[in-house]
Write an enzyme that holds these catalytic residues in place. Structure first.
Site, PDB file in Angstrom:
ATOM      1  N   HIS A 192      35.225  23.198  35.413  1.00 22.94           N
ATOM      2  CA  HIS A 192      34.941  24.486  36.096  1.00 22.94           C
ATOM      3  C   HIS A 192      36.158  25.010  36.604  1.00 22.94           C
ATOM      4  O   HIS A 192      37.253  24.544  37.183  1.00 22.94           O
ATOM      5  CB  HIS A 192      34.060  23.904  37.203  1.00 22.94           C
ATOM      6  CG  HIS A 192      33.628  24.872  38.217  1.00 22.94           C
ATOM      7  ND1 HIS A 192      34.028  25.247  39.532  1.00 22.94           N
ATOM      8  CD2 HIS A 192      33.045  26.173  38.196  1.00 22.94           C
ATOM      9  CE1 HIS A 192      33.523  26.157  39.926  1.00 22.94           C
ATOM     10  NE2 HIS A 192      32.893  26.859  39.291  1.00 22.94           N
ATOM     11  N   HIS A 216      30.136  35.320  39.555  1.00 18.38           N
ATOM     12  CA  HIS A 216      29.183  34.571  38.739  1.00 18.38           C
ATOM     13  C   HIS A 216      28.138  35.201  38.144  1.00 18.38           C
ATOM     14  O   HIS A 216      27.114  34.639  37.415  1.00 18.38           O
ATOM     15  CB  HIS A 216      28.818  33.330  39.412  1.00 18.38           C
ATOM     16  CG  HIS A 216      29.901  32.178  39.608  1.00 18.38           C
ATOM     17  ND1 HIS A 216      30.683  32.267  40.832  1.00 18.38           N
ATOM     18  CD2 HIS A 216      30.155  31.039  38.873  1.00 18.38           C
ATOM     19  CE1 HIS A 216      31.871  31.274  40.663  1.00 18.38           C
ATOM     20  NE2 HIS A 216      31.212  30.640  39.690  1.00 18.38           N
ATOM     21  N   ARG A 294      44.965  38.849  43.248  1.00 15.00           N
ATOM     22  CA  ARG A 294      44.095  37.944  42.406  1.00 15.00           C
ATOM     23  C   ARG A 294      43.960  36.517  43.017  1.00 15.00           C
ATOM     24  O   ARG A 294      44.910  35.884  42.666  1.00 15.00           O
ATOM     25  CB  ARG A 294      44.949  37.629  40.935  1.00 15.00           C
ATOM     26  CG  ARG A 294      44.044  36.826  39.828  1.00 15.00           C
ATOM     27  CD  ARG A 294      42.776  37.651  39.469  1.00 15.00           C
ATOM     28  NE  ARG A 294      42.188  36.780  38.496  1.00 15.00           N
ATOM     29  CZ  ARG A 294      41.004  35.929  38.873  1.00 15.00           C
ATOM     30  NH1 ARG A 294      40.453  35.944  40.018  1.00 15.00           N
ATOM     31  NH2 ARG A 294      40.389  35.347  37.567  1.00 15.00           N
ATOM     32  N   CYS A 342      49.423  39.951  35.982  1.00 12.64           N
ATOM     33  CA  CYS A 342      48.082  38.847  35.594  1.00 12.64           C
ATOM     34  C   CYS A 342      48.041  38.961  33.972  1.00 12.64           C
ATOM     35  O   CYS A 342      48.320  39.790  33.493  1.00 12.64           O
ATOM     36  CB  CYS A 342      46.636  39.325  36.232  1.00 12.64           C
ATOM     37  SG  CYS A 342      45.409  38.462  35.844  1.00 12.64           S
ATOM     38  N   TYR A 491      44.117  30.401  30.471  1.00  9.00           N
ATOM     39  CA  TYR A 491      45.108  31.265  30.342  1.00  9.00           C
ATOM     40  C   TYR A 491      45.927  30.764  29.068  1.00  9.00           C
ATOM     41  O   TYR A 491      46.980  30.516  28.832  1.00  9.00           O
ATOM     42  CB  TYR A 491      46.133  31.419  31.339  1.00  9.00           C
ATOM     43  CG  TYR A 491      45.604  31.936  32.722  1.00  9.00           C
ATOM     44  CD1 TYR A 491      45.521  33.143  32.691  1.00  9.00           C
ATOM     45  CD2 TYR A 491      45.077  31.197  33.635  1.00  9.00           C
ATOM     46  CE1 TYR A 491      44.587  33.750  33.870  1.00  9.00           C
ATOM     47  CE2 TYR A 491      44.781  31.450  34.847  1.00  9.00           C
ATOM     48  CZ  TYR A 491      44.502  32.755  34.896  1.00  9.00           C
ATOM     49  OH  TYR A 491      43.915  33.567  36.032  1.00  9.00           O
TER      50      TYR A 491
END
Length: 692
Positions: A192, A216, A294, A342, A491
């Protein structure tokens, strides 16, 4: 097993299932495979013949077949008169199964009572076992559950909410509900993106948390959850709307800090927001209040910064703790100027040019530049290993030094934050003084603000910002990289053709960033309004009237054309950046889609700041050991003469190693939309006002 209700114990057959223990949850010492698509669990197919299986007091439908997962429970009890085990599906575990006579308590098939038949099943793989029994029990209808009519698919069992509550955060098999369905999230906890945060919902409905964590509210999140469906909420627990009642939950974001309203918010909880266009264009050091945000979760509260503890864990398990006050007092303070970006910056460009990507649709504003203050990680690691404070300055970096202090097997450094976020970098990066990895406690001349890691964060310049973990409370030297989702899965990039069944273990985690550039502001000096065709991707476009400029006695930046000559002035501003400390040496700009080019002017703000630092007697430049900051640029030119037509503006940058950007997003497309670093293209068209 949960004890049966006393009123129903007499009329229940039971099926004993013995299985090997479940795979341990993902952890530091776990050998379980990471982030693979869940494999089918051992299961039993139930057929509507005689008795119903009752799995940890679950209630199954009265018609059709049901596939029941074999989990860590030791016994499955029959509770419904219309079900009987039919066969065991293929599985990769060794298990055995037997049934028990509901009257005698003895194993059926032994010759007692009217319920006789083949009983015992064992082995690996598909084994078919037919049962003949329990006719009297069926005819008498013992144990039947009542409730509103249930017209949902009958191939999965029904569970009472009381049963779901037994699968809370401390259970070996945590469950959640969403709408009228029940999900076993055991295999998802380790993968998760929010880590164990999902266990807050275990034993109940996940919906209140999804309302808070608005990220979500996507089809992707529902598709992931659907993989773990094990049944439906029993109709007796459903309301008039066909869903169980849900209660409000504590909002973990309630204490998040107030934000500047000019931030361009993409997600409110957790907060993700771009730097506004004006601040991207006008400031070398991004104002702290509008530095892009972020957050992967809520902002943890820390009351006393100086008492905040950072624990260093060494490969042999030894630990050493430092308070923030001790870090400041014991180690030399360093300041560097570095951009953070990011991995999803400009993701919306990739989505527009190629196709849908999964993630926040950032424009050009998921990057900012600041001056950071802190102590070098290498100094703290050396001290924790017994080499003494400040010893890194006298020890040249190299593998032999790392091996001397941490052993030859140590390869990675994990960063862990208070809110459960975690990531890692190679030990050789952490241990190299020239890489300027900081344990940072200051930003733009002030303590770190709450959104940016207060009271302590990792700062890994030249790397994807996902490695600069905020709210830092633990650093671990380890043999393998961090096991978190953010390191092992989120990532990473794949080839443009690799869009399904991705092998996440085959791709390395993003570390140093590739070269990129973007247009942050376009100013057009024209009497005709201009508009952006398509998605501007976060770029500000302004049209300034030439007549109004004349009336005001001045010209806008970039105005070179006149009423009888060129089409007007065009001024572009933007940034360019390359990871690994590589300096940007050139930015090329085109107004015709890349057919012809001209070079932009580079604004080397670091040189100006360096001169100020030397005048003040400071011993550090704004660049640190390498070129960690972004490079801003501007280009002043003129619009084409004659009748105005659409322009396709393009920008690309080149760094000191002559790495340059790919030409189009299709060549670097990946489902996550990471590293969307292709040439930025922006199409502008004149938009004349309709005549009255």
């Amino acid at each position: 097993m949960i004890p049966p209700a006393s009123g129903r114990a007499a009329g229940r057959a039971s099926v004993a299932i013995r299985s090997v223990p479940r795979t341990p949850r993902l952890g530091v010492n776990s050998s379980a495979p990471l982030f693979r698509r869940p494999q089918p669990r051992p299961s039993i197919l139930l057929q509507p013949t005689a008795a119903s299986l009752h799995h940890t007091q679950c209630h199954v439908p009265s018609h059709g077949n049901v596939r029941l997962p074999l989990q860590a429970t030791n016994r499955v009890n029959t509770a419904h008169p219309r079900w009987l085990p039919g066969r065991v599906l293929p599985a990769c575990k060794r298990y055995s199964l037997s049934t028990t006579n509901p009257r005698s308590g003895e194993e059926a098939g032994g010759g007692k009572g009217p319920n006789k038949g083949p009983i015992v099943l064992s082995g690996v793989g598909a084994v078919a076992v037919l049962f003949a029994g329990y006719q009297w029990w069926v005819l008498n209808g013992k144990g039947h559950e009542t409730g509103p009519p249930d017209n949902r698919p009958s191939n999965l069992p029904r569970f009472r909410l009381s049963e779901v509550r037994q699968h809370g955060a401390d259970s070996h098999h945590p469950w959640v509900t969403y709408e009228d369905k029940v999900y076993d999230i055991t295999d998802w906890v380790g993968a998760h993106p929010g880590g164990d945060v999902i266990l807050r919902a275990a034993g109940g409905s996940i919906e209140p948390y999804w309302k808070i964590f608005a990220i979500h509210q996507t089809s992707y999140a529902k598709e992931v959850l659907a993989q773990f469906l094990v049944g439906y909420v029993h109709s007796a627990d459903l309301g008039p709307d066909g869903k169980p009642a849900t209660s409000e939950v504590e909002d973990p974001f309630a204490d998040d800090p107030a934000r500047d309203p000019r931030l361009q918010t993409l997600s409110a909880k957790p907060r993700s927001a771009e730097t506004p266009q004006d601040d991207l264009a006008d400031h070398f050091l991004t104002p702290t209040r509008t530095f892009y945000v972020r957050n992967h979760m809520w902002v943890p509260g820390v009351n006393d910064a100086d008492k905040h503890v950072l624990t260093i864990q060494l490969p042999d398990g030894d630990e050493k703790a430092y308070t923030l006050a001790e870090l400041k007092a014991k180690f030399k303070t360093h300041r560097i100027t570095a951009a953070l970006q990011c991995a999803g910056n400009r993701r919306s460009h990739m989505s527009e040019m190629v196709g849908p990507t999964n993630g926040l649709q950032w424009g050009v504003g998921a990057i900012s530049n600041a001056e950071w203050e802190g102590v070098k990680l290498v100094d703290v690691l050396a001290d924790a290993a017994g080499a003494g404070a400040g010893s890194s300055s006298s020890m040249p970096p190299g593998p032999w030094n790392q091996s001397l202090l941490f052993g030859s097997d140590a390869k990675h450094v994990w960063f862990s934050g208070l809110e459960a976020y975690g990531a890692s970098i190679p030990l050789e990066t952490a241990f190299d003084p020239k890489c300027d990895v900081l344990l940072a406690f200051g930003m733009n001349g002030a303590p770190l603000p709450a959104d940016h890691g207060f009271p302590l964060r990792a700062l890994v310049p030249g790397h994807v910002a996902a490695r600069s973990v905020k709210y830092l409370n633990r650093v671990t030297v380890a043999e393998e990289e961090s096991p978190t989702q953010w390191q092992r899965r989120d990532y990473k990039c794949f080839g443009p053709n690799q869009t399904e069944n991705l092998d996440w273990d085959s791709a390395p985690a993003i570390q140093e960033m590739p070269v990129t550039s973007a247009i942050t502001r376009v100013t057009i000096n024209s009497n005709v309004p201009w508009r952006v065709k398509g998605n501007c991707g976060g770029t500000m476009v302004k049209t300034v009237s030439r007549d109004s400029n004349k009336d005001g006695g001045g010209k806008s930046a970039g105005e070179t054309g006149g009423p009888g000559g060129g089409g007007g002035g065009l001024s572009l501003r933007g940034y360019a950046y390359s990871g690994g400390g590589k300096e940007i040496i050139r930015v090329d700009v085109s107004m015709d889609g890349g057919q012809t080019w001209q070079q932009a002017q580079l604004l080397d703000n670091c040189k100006k700041r360096e001169a100020v630092a030397k005048a003040a007697g400071e011993d550090e430049s704004c660049k640190g050991s390498k070129s960690w900051a972004w490079k801003r640029w501007e280009c002043n030119t003129e619009l084409p003469s004659g009748s105005p037509s659409c322009l396709t503006l393009v920008v690309k940058a080149t760094d000191e190693t002559y790495n340059t950007q790919p030409q189009d997003q299709a060549s670097v497309f990946n489902p996550r939309g990471n590293l969307a670093t292709a040439w930025q293209r922006l199409t502008l068209c004149p938009n004349p006002q309709p005549r009255n």
